[in-house]
Design a protein around this motif. Structure first.
Motif, mmCIF file in Angstrom:
data_model
loop_
_atom_site.group_PDB
_atom_site.id
_atom_site.type_symbol
_atom_site.label_atom_id
_atom_site.label_comp_id
_atom_site.label_asym_id
_atom_site.label_seq_id
_atom_site.Cartn_x
_atom_site.Cartn_y
_atom_site.Cartn_z
ATOM 1 N N PHE A 41 42.003 39.720 47.098
ATOM 2 C CA PHE A 41 40.940 39.487 46.114
ATOM 3 C C PHE A 41 39.891 40.593 46.182
ATOM 4 C CE2 PHE A 41 36.528 38.124 45.758
ATOM 5 C CZ PHE A 41 36.467 37.735 44.433
ATOM 6 N N GLU A 42 39.442 40.898 47.394
ATOM 7 C CA GLU A 42 38.391 41.906 47.553
ATOM 8 C C GLU A 42 38.842 43.274 47.039
ATOM 9 O OE1 GLU A 42 37.343 41.254 51.933
ATOM 10 O OE2 GLU A 42 35.456 41.750 50.944
ATOM 11 N N ALA A 45 39.291 43.221 43.222
ATOM 12 C CA ALA A 45 37.978 43.193 42.563
ATOM 13 C C ALA A 45 37.348 44.584 42.614
ATOM 14 C CB ALA A 45 37.075 42.164 43.237
ATOM 15 N N ALA A 61 41.041 41.916 37.219
ATOM 16 C CA ALA A 61 40.171 40.833 37.691
ATOM 17 C C ALA A 61 40.901 39.491 37.615
ATOM 18 C CB ALA A 61 38.879 40.784 36.872
ATOM 19 N N THR A 62 41.782 39.341 36.619
ATOM 20 C CA THR A 62 42.593 38.119 36.515
ATOM 21 C C THR A 62 43.516 38.004 37.723
ATOM 22 O OG1 THR A 62 42.518 38.226 34.103
ATOM 23 C CG2 THR A 62 44.257 36.870 35.069
ATOM 24 N N ALA A 64 42.918 39.324 40.655
ATOM 25 C CA ALA A 64 42.040 39.058 41.800
ATOM 26 C C ALA A 64 41.712 37.569 41.885
ATOM 27 C CB ALA A 64 40.753 39.881 41.682
ATOM 28 N N SER A 65 41.328 36.987 40.753
ATOM 29 C CA SER A 65 40.977 35.567 40.743
ATOM 30 C C SER A 65 42.177 34.695 41.083
ATOM 31 C CB SER A 65 40.431 35.162 39.376
ATOM 32 O OG SER A 65 39.057 35.435 39.315
ATOM 33 N N PHE A 68 42.609 34.641 44.784
ATOM 34 C CA PHE A 68 41.589 33.855 45.482
ATOM 35 C C PHE A 68 41.779 32.359 45.253
ATOM 36 C CE2 PHE A 68 37.580 31.971 46.536
ATOM 37 C CZ PHE A 68 37.328 32.580 47.755
#
Lengths: 237, 237
Positions: A41-42, A45, A61-62, A64-65, A68
């Motif tokens: 994730f980090e 992002a 970002a999708t 990454a989310s 997470f």
């Protein structure tokens, strides 16, 4: 923790082996996967910040989310087994942080390859280990890895860029080999340090394990899938 | 886009005003909220990297993911209305990026306050505007703002830190005022540039709007809620 006190605790179900070493191995594995997701994730992002367009930013970002969003269920399972999520993750921080430190992408395309190939490698490895787990833990681990859908955009972006600049393909092929090498280095490090996790693969009195030949075949499968992913990107492996 | 061709398109429902200016205002609002969420995600993900402990990192990353998880539904609604999500977001990038550039946190506590107070301010503002929308759009906007649950940890961390170092409270109170000032500056900028959005607040032939006194009362409410949030953190506003 309330669930540990009830009859629904995994330790009381027939599927969960009554073996402290097995439980340690499961806590290790869940901790490793959870920290891997946080760390992915980090990194994703951060990559999103480098995205050349807003569309690319949203796509990364999708991803990454999505990584997470798997953490909460892994943490819940660790707690349910009587462990502490942060204690369970701690032993894997060095190896996973080092992997990322040694494979910091120098541009947007290296980021994309790392997102696709690096996460794919980790997922294949965890999926192989999951075969040696009780059904409940196995389903959770497999569910936490299953997000192939997001990566079609990576394949599209990389293939388009290589078509426009064929020299990029050579550089990114080298990058893919470096990701594989660093992943193996850190996996060996973890295997050497975490006895319970290694013992899980070796089997127990009432659980089948892997002999050296089987471990060899496992790495062959992981390597083959890596080559398939590189080919999907239009890259030699 | 397939949905626009069906009878379920919002333009065909009795609740959605048949007014091109109204539709432009809704596209503006959805674009602004969506870009605000993406931007909040990026900032919170960056803050997560500064987190002093793994527990704090996970708490902030959870807030980041929660913000981002709202984007897909906002984009879907923009598409459903015949708009393009990226075109709809574009006009708000400058104002939102400037807000973040002018309020870059210099430490972990400034990050926490910004996450809590900044997002709270934006949410209050959008909630006020949502009152002037058709029910379908209003529900979507309000749902995309509703994640108060994650911020209990911010209140806890900030109050603990101020108890340990009372001088921190003075600095963070100033920081809260700066966040409020910068938010108002950028909101005015958007209002001056986006006629449709301003016209939405002013009302239409068949829609009630706000006179100057009503706008004044709206800002009073937003300011009061800001003061309540600061008080919750143990800070003067």
């Amino acid at each position: 923790m309330a669930e540990s006190a009830s009859g629904a605790a995994p330790g009381n179900t027939p599927e969960f082996p009554d073996d402290p070493l097995y439980k340690d191995a499961v806590l290790d594995l869940l901790g490793a996967v959870a920290y891997g997701e946080i760390s992915a994730f980090e990194r994703l992002a951060e990559d999103a910040r480098m995205a050349p367009t807003m569309e690319d930013k949203v796509a990364i970002a999708t991803m990454a989310s999505a990584e997470f969003s798997k953490v909460a269920a892994l943490h819940a399972r660790i707690t349910e087994l009587g462990g502490d999520p942060f204690a369970a993750m701690a032993p894997f921080r060095d190896a996973i942080d080092l992997f990322h430190a040694h494979t910091a992408p120098s541009d947007w395309y290296e980021s994309l390859i790392k997102a696709f190939v690096g996460d794919g490698l980790a997922d294949d490895f965890y999926r192989e280990i999951a075969a040696y787990l009780d059904p409940g833990t196995r389903d959770l681990v497999v569910a936490s890895l299953d997000d192939e859908g997001h990566s079609a955009f990576v394949v599209d972006r990389v293939r388009t860029a290589i078509a426009a600049d064929p020299r990029l393909g050579g550089r990114l092929a080298l990058w893919g080999r470096r990701l594989m090498g660093e992943a193996l280095t850190q996996a060996q490090r973890v295997a050497a340090e975490r006895d319970a996790l290694s013992a899980l693969l070796a089997g127990g009195v009432d659980r089948p394990g892997l002999d050296l030949a089987a471990i060899g075949r496992m790495f062959t499968r992981i390597t083959e899938r890596h080559a398939e992913r590189m080919a999907e990107l239009g890259l030699a492996s």
